[in-house]
Design a protein around this motif. Structure first.
Motif, PDB file in Angstrom:
ATOM      1  N   PHE A  32       0.840  -1.205   0.000  1.00 17.53           N
ATOM      2  CA  PHE A  32       0.000   0.000   0.000  1.00 17.53           C
ATOM      3  C   PHE A  32       0.875   1.255   0.000  1.00 17.53           C
ATOM      4  O   PHE A  32       0.711   2.156   0.819  1.00 17.53           O
ATOM      5  CB  PHE A  32      -0.915  -0.009   1.231  1.00 17.53           C
ATOM      6  CG  PHE A  32      -1.732  -1.260   1.364  1.00 17.53           C
ATOM      7  CD1 PHE A  32      -2.881  -1.450   0.614  1.00 17.53           C
ATOM      8  CD2 PHE A  32      -1.317  -2.287   2.212  1.00 17.53           C
ATOM      9  CE1 PHE A  32      -3.617  -2.615   0.722  1.00 17.53           C
ATOM     10  CE2 PHE A  32      -2.056  -3.455   2.334  1.00 17.53           C
ATOM     11  CZ  PHE A  32      -3.204  -3.618   1.581  1.00 17.53           C
ATOM     12  N   LYS A  33       1.787   1.316  -0.947  1.00 12.54           N
ATOM     13  CA  LYS A  33       2.758   2.409  -0.984  1.00 12.54           C
ATOM     14  C   LYS A  33       2.120   3.766  -1.272  1.00 12.54           C
ATOM     15  O   LYS A  33       2.725   4.801  -0.998  1.00 12.54           O
ATOM     16  CB  LYS A  33       3.846   2.112  -2.014  1.00 12.54           C
ATOM     17  CG  LYS A  33       4.741   0.965  -1.591  1.00 12.54           C
ATOM     18  CD  LYS A  33       5.804   0.688  -2.637  1.00 12.54           C
ATOM     19  CE  LYS A  33       6.626  -0.514  -2.232  1.00 12.54           C
ATOM     20  NZ  LYS A  33       7.608  -0.876  -3.236  1.00 12.54           N
ATOM     21  N   SER A  34       0.899   3.778  -1.784  1.00 10.57           N
ATOM     22  CA  SER A  34       0.259   5.059  -2.081  1.00 10.57           C
ATOM     23  C   SER A  34      -0.416   5.662  -0.844  1.00 10.57           C
ATOM     24  O   SER A  34      -0.763   6.831  -0.852  1.00 10.57           O
ATOM     25  CB  SER A  34      -0.770   4.893  -3.203  1.00 10.57           C
ATOM     26  OG  SER A  34      -1.798   4.014  -2.791  1.00 10.57           O
ATOM     27  N   SER A  35      -0.589   4.864   0.230  1.00 13.05           N
ATOM     28  CA  SER A  35      -1.171   5.454   1.438  1.00 13.05           C
ATOM     29  C   SER A  35      -0.137   6.292   2.168  1.00 13.05           C
ATOM     30  O   SER A  35       1.057   6.069   2.037  1.00 13.05           O
ATOM     31  CB  SER A  35      -1.751   4.419   2.387  1.00 13.05           C
ATOM     32  OG  SER A  35      -1.278   3.173   2.216  1.00 13.05           O
ATOM     33  N   PRO A  36      -0.617   7.258   2.925  1.00 12.28           N
ATOM     34  CA  PRO A  36       0.322   8.153   3.628  1.00 12.28           C
ATOM     35  C   PRO A  36       1.232   7.381   4.590  1.00 12.28           C
ATOM     36  O   PRO A  36       0.800   6.426   5.248  1.00 12.28           O
ATOM     37  CB  PRO A  36      -0.598   9.095   4.410  1.00 12.28           C
ATOM     38  CG  PRO A  36      -1.936   8.989   3.748  1.00 12.28           C
ATOM     39  CD  PRO A  36      -2.010   7.621   3.143  1.00 12.28           C
ATOM     40  N   LEU A  37       2.462   7.819   4.664  1.00 14.65           N
ATOM     41  CA  LEU A  37       3.442   7.159   5.529  1.00 14.65           C
ATOM     42  C   LEU A  37       2.993   7.165   6.987  1.00 14.65           C
ATOM     43  O   LEU A  37       3.147   6.169   7.700  1.00 14.65           O
ATOM     44  CB  LEU A  37       4.809   7.837   5.381  1.00 14.65           C
ATOM     45  CG  LEU A  37       5.940   7.235   6.199  1.00 14.65           C
ATOM     46  CD1 LEU A  37       6.138   5.754   5.869  1.00 14.65           C
ATOM     47  CD2 LEU A  37       7.221   8.011   5.964  1.00 14.65           C
ATOM     48  N   MET A  38       2.404   8.264   7.450  1.00 12.50           N
ATOM     49  CA  MET A  38       1.953   8.338   8.842  1.00 12.50           C
ATOM     50  C   MET A  38       0.891   7.279   9.121  1.00 12.50           C
ATOM     51  O   MET A  38       0.876   6.679  10.200  1.00 12.50           O
ATOM     52  CB  MET A  38       1.415   9.741   9.168  1.00 12.50           C
ATOM     53  CG  MET A  38       1.082   9.922  10.637  1.00 12.50           C
ATOM     54  SD  MET A  38       2.417   9.463  11.793  1.00 12.50           S
ATOM     55  CE  MET A  38       3.556  10.781  11.564  1.00 12.50           C
ATOM     56  N   LEU A  39       0.023   7.004   8.165  1.00 15.22           N
ATOM     57  CA  LEU A  39      -0.981   5.955   8.332  1.00 15.22           C
ATOM     58  C   LEU A  39      -0.308   4.589   8.452  1.00 15.22           C
ATOM     59  O   LEU A  39      -0.684   3.773   9.292  1.00 15.22           O
ATOM     60  CB  LEU A  39      -1.967   5.969   7.160  1.00 15.22           C
ATOM     61  CG  LEU A  39      -3.077   4.904   7.184  1.00 15.22           C
ATOM     62  CD1 LEU A  39      -3.946   5.070   8.424  1.00 15.22           C
ATOM     63  CD2 LEU A  39      -3.909   4.992   5.929  1.00 15.22           C
ATOM     64  N   ALA A  40       0.707   4.358   7.627  1.00 19.85           N
ATOM     65  CA  ALA A  40       1.448   3.096   7.705  1.00 19.85           C
ATOM     66  C   ALA A  40       2.123   2.951   9.061  1.00 19.85           C
ATOM     67  O   ALA A  40       2.124   1.865   9.657  1.00 19.85           O
ATOM     68  CB  ALA A  40       2.483   3.023   6.583  1.00 19.85           C
ATOM     69  N   ILE A  41       2.683   4.040   9.564  1.00 14.82           N
ATOM     70  CA  ILE A  41       3.348   4.003  10.874  1.00 14.82           C
ATOM     71  C   ILE A  41       2.339   3.692  11.976  1.00 14.82           C
ATOM     72  O   ILE A  41       2.586   2.832  12.834  1.00 14.82           O
ATOM     73  CB  ILE A  41       4.079   5.335  11.146  1.00 14.82           C
ATOM     74  CG1 ILE A  41       5.269   5.477  10.193  1.00 14.82           C
ATOM     75  CG2 ILE A  41       4.516   5.435  12.611  1.00 14.82           C
ATOM     76  CD1 ILE A  41       5.895   6.862  10.189  1.00 14.82           C
ATOM     77  N   LEU A  42       1.214   4.358  11.968  1.00 15.27           N
ATOM     78  CA  LEU A  42       0.206   4.137  13.012  1.00 15.27           C
ATOM     79  C   LEU A  42      -0.379   2.728  12.943  1.00 15.27           C
ATOM     80  O   LEU A  42      -0.565   2.076  13.978  1.00 15.27           O
ATOM     81  CB  LEU A  42      -0.905   5.193  12.911  1.00 15.27           C
ATOM     82  CG  LEU A  42      -0.480   6.610  13.283  1.00 15.27           C
ATOM     83  CD1 LEU A  42      -1.607   7.595  12.986  1.00 15.27           C
ATOM     84  CD2 LEU A  42      -0.047   6.693  14.742  1.00 15.27           C
ATOM     85  N   ALA A  43      -0.654   2.259  11.733  1.00 11.35           N
ATOM     86  CA  ALA A  43      -1.177   0.890  11.581  1.00 11.35           C
ATOM     87  C   ALA A  43      -0.126  -0.125  12.044  1.00 11.35           C
ATOM     88  O   ALA A  43      -0.458  -1.081  12.758  1.00 11.35           O
ATOM     89  CB  ALA A  43      -1.564   0.637  10.121  1.00 11.35           C
ATOM     90  N   SER A  44       1.122   0.101  11.683  1.00 10.93           N
ATOM     91  CA  SER A  44       2.196  -0.802  12.094  1.00 10.93           C
ATOM     92  C   SER A  44       2.358  -0.810  13.605  1.00 10.93           C
ATOM     93  O   SER A  44       2.593  -1.853  14.215  1.00 10.93           O
ATOM     94  CB  SER A  44       3.514  -0.399  11.431  1.00 10.93           C
ATOM     95  OG  SER A  44       3.425  -0.592  10.039  1.00 10.93           O
ATOM     96  N   TRP A  45       2.229   0.328  14.212  1.00  8.90           N
ATOM     97  CA  TRP A  45       2.351   0.437  15.660  1.00  8.90           C
ATOM     98  C   TRP A  45       1.249  -0.356  16.363  1.00  8.90           C
ATOM     99  O   TRP A  45       1.499  -1.072  17.328  1.00  8.90           O
ATOM    100  CB  TRP A  45       2.301   1.915  16.042  1.00  8.90           C
ATOM    101  CG  TRP A  45       2.673   2.217  17.457  1.00  8.90           C
ATOM    102  CD1 TRP A  45       3.723   1.717  18.163  1.00  8.90           C
ATOM    103  CD2 TRP A  45       1.994   3.113  18.327  1.00  8.90           C
ATOM    104  NE1 TRP A  45       3.742   2.252  19.427  1.00  8.90           N
ATOM    105  CE2 TRP A  45       2.685   3.115  19.551  1.00  8.90           C
ATOM    106  CE3 TRP A  45       0.866   3.924  18.187  1.00  8.90           C
ATOM    107  CZ2 TRP A  45       2.285   3.896  20.630  1.00  8.90           C
ATOM    108  CZ3 TRP A  45       0.484   4.701  19.267  1.00  8.90           C
ATOM    109  CH2 TRP A  45       1.187   4.677  20.473  1.00  8.90           C
ATOM    110  N   GLY A  46       0.023  -0.259  15.833  1.00  8.95           N
ATOM    111  CA  GLY A  46      -1.084  -1.026  16.399  1.00  8.95           C
ATOM    112  C   GLY A  46      -0.883  -2.529  16.249  1.00  8.95           C
ATOM    113  O   GLY A  46      -1.152  -3.304  17.180  1.00  8.95           O
ATOM    114  N   ILE A  47      -0.395  -2.937  15.099  1.00 10.81           N
ATOM    115  CA  ILE A  47      -0.126  -4.365  14.870  1.00 10.81           C
ATOM    116  C   ILE A  47       1.010  -4.836  15.778  1.00 10.81           C
ATOM    117  O   ILE A  47       0.962  -5.936  16.337  1.00 10.81           O
ATOM    118  CB  ILE A  47       0.215  -4.619  13.384  1.00 10.81           C
ATOM    119  CG1 ILE A  47      -1.009  -4.314  12.504  1.00 10.81           C
ATOM    120  CG2 ILE A  47       0.679  -6.055  13.173  1.00 10.81           C
ATOM    121  CD1 ILE A  47      -0.696  -4.248  11.012  1.00 10.81           C
ATOM    122  N   ALA A  48       2.020  -3.991  15.949  1.00 12.64           N
ATOM    123  CA  ALA A  48       3.167  -4.355  16.789  1.00 12.64           C
ATOM    124  C   ALA A  48       2.745  -4.540  18.248  1.00 12.64           C
ATOM    125  O   ALA A  48       3.334  -5.361  18.959  1.00 12.64           O
ATOM    126  CB  ALA A  48       4.260  -3.304  16.680  1.00 12.64           C
TER     127      ALA A  48
END
Length: 118
Positions: A32-48
């Motif tokens: 999902f490279k077109s989604s904003p980086l901050m969204l990827a960070i927040l989603a990754s943090w929740g998964i982590a």
């Protein structure tokens, strides 16, 4: 045969689960490279967070029968296996002979970590 709650088997199962979540946290956003980086960070943090809820108990339970070095070695080998499957089936990135040799060398190192166990 060890039960699923035994300090011998439970850490392995929990580490497998935690590594599945962490692999998605670290690499899942690459689809999902077109989604904003901050969204990827927040989603990754929740998964982590879910990953930590499995990894911490895995190490706490496993320390009853495994050394810290053995637990870390298990975690690294499990990480490679989970990542290899993830890479091929989710990211659709093939693994080559060089990856196989590298992973085999790491597995060889893991073999030596566990030598001398009673």
């Amino acid at each position: 045969m060890a039960s699923l709650t035994s300090p011998t088997l439970a850490p392995i199962l929990l580490l497998i689960g935690s590594n599945i979540f962490m692999t998605f946290a670290w690499y899942g956003h690459l689809k999902f490279k077109s989604s904003p980086l901050m969204l990827a960070i927040l989603a990754s943090w929740g998964i982590a967070f879910v990953e930590y809820c499995m990894a911490v108990p895995a190490n706490r339970i496993g320390s009853a029968v495994y050394s810290a070095a053995e637990l870390k070695t298990m975690q690294e080998v499990i990480t490679l296996v989970v990542f290899a499957v993830f890479s091929v089936f989710y990211l659709k990135e093939p693994l080559g002979w060089n990856h196989a040799i590298g992973f085999a060398m790491i597995a060889g190192g893991a073999f030596f970590i566990f030598q001398g166990r009673a």
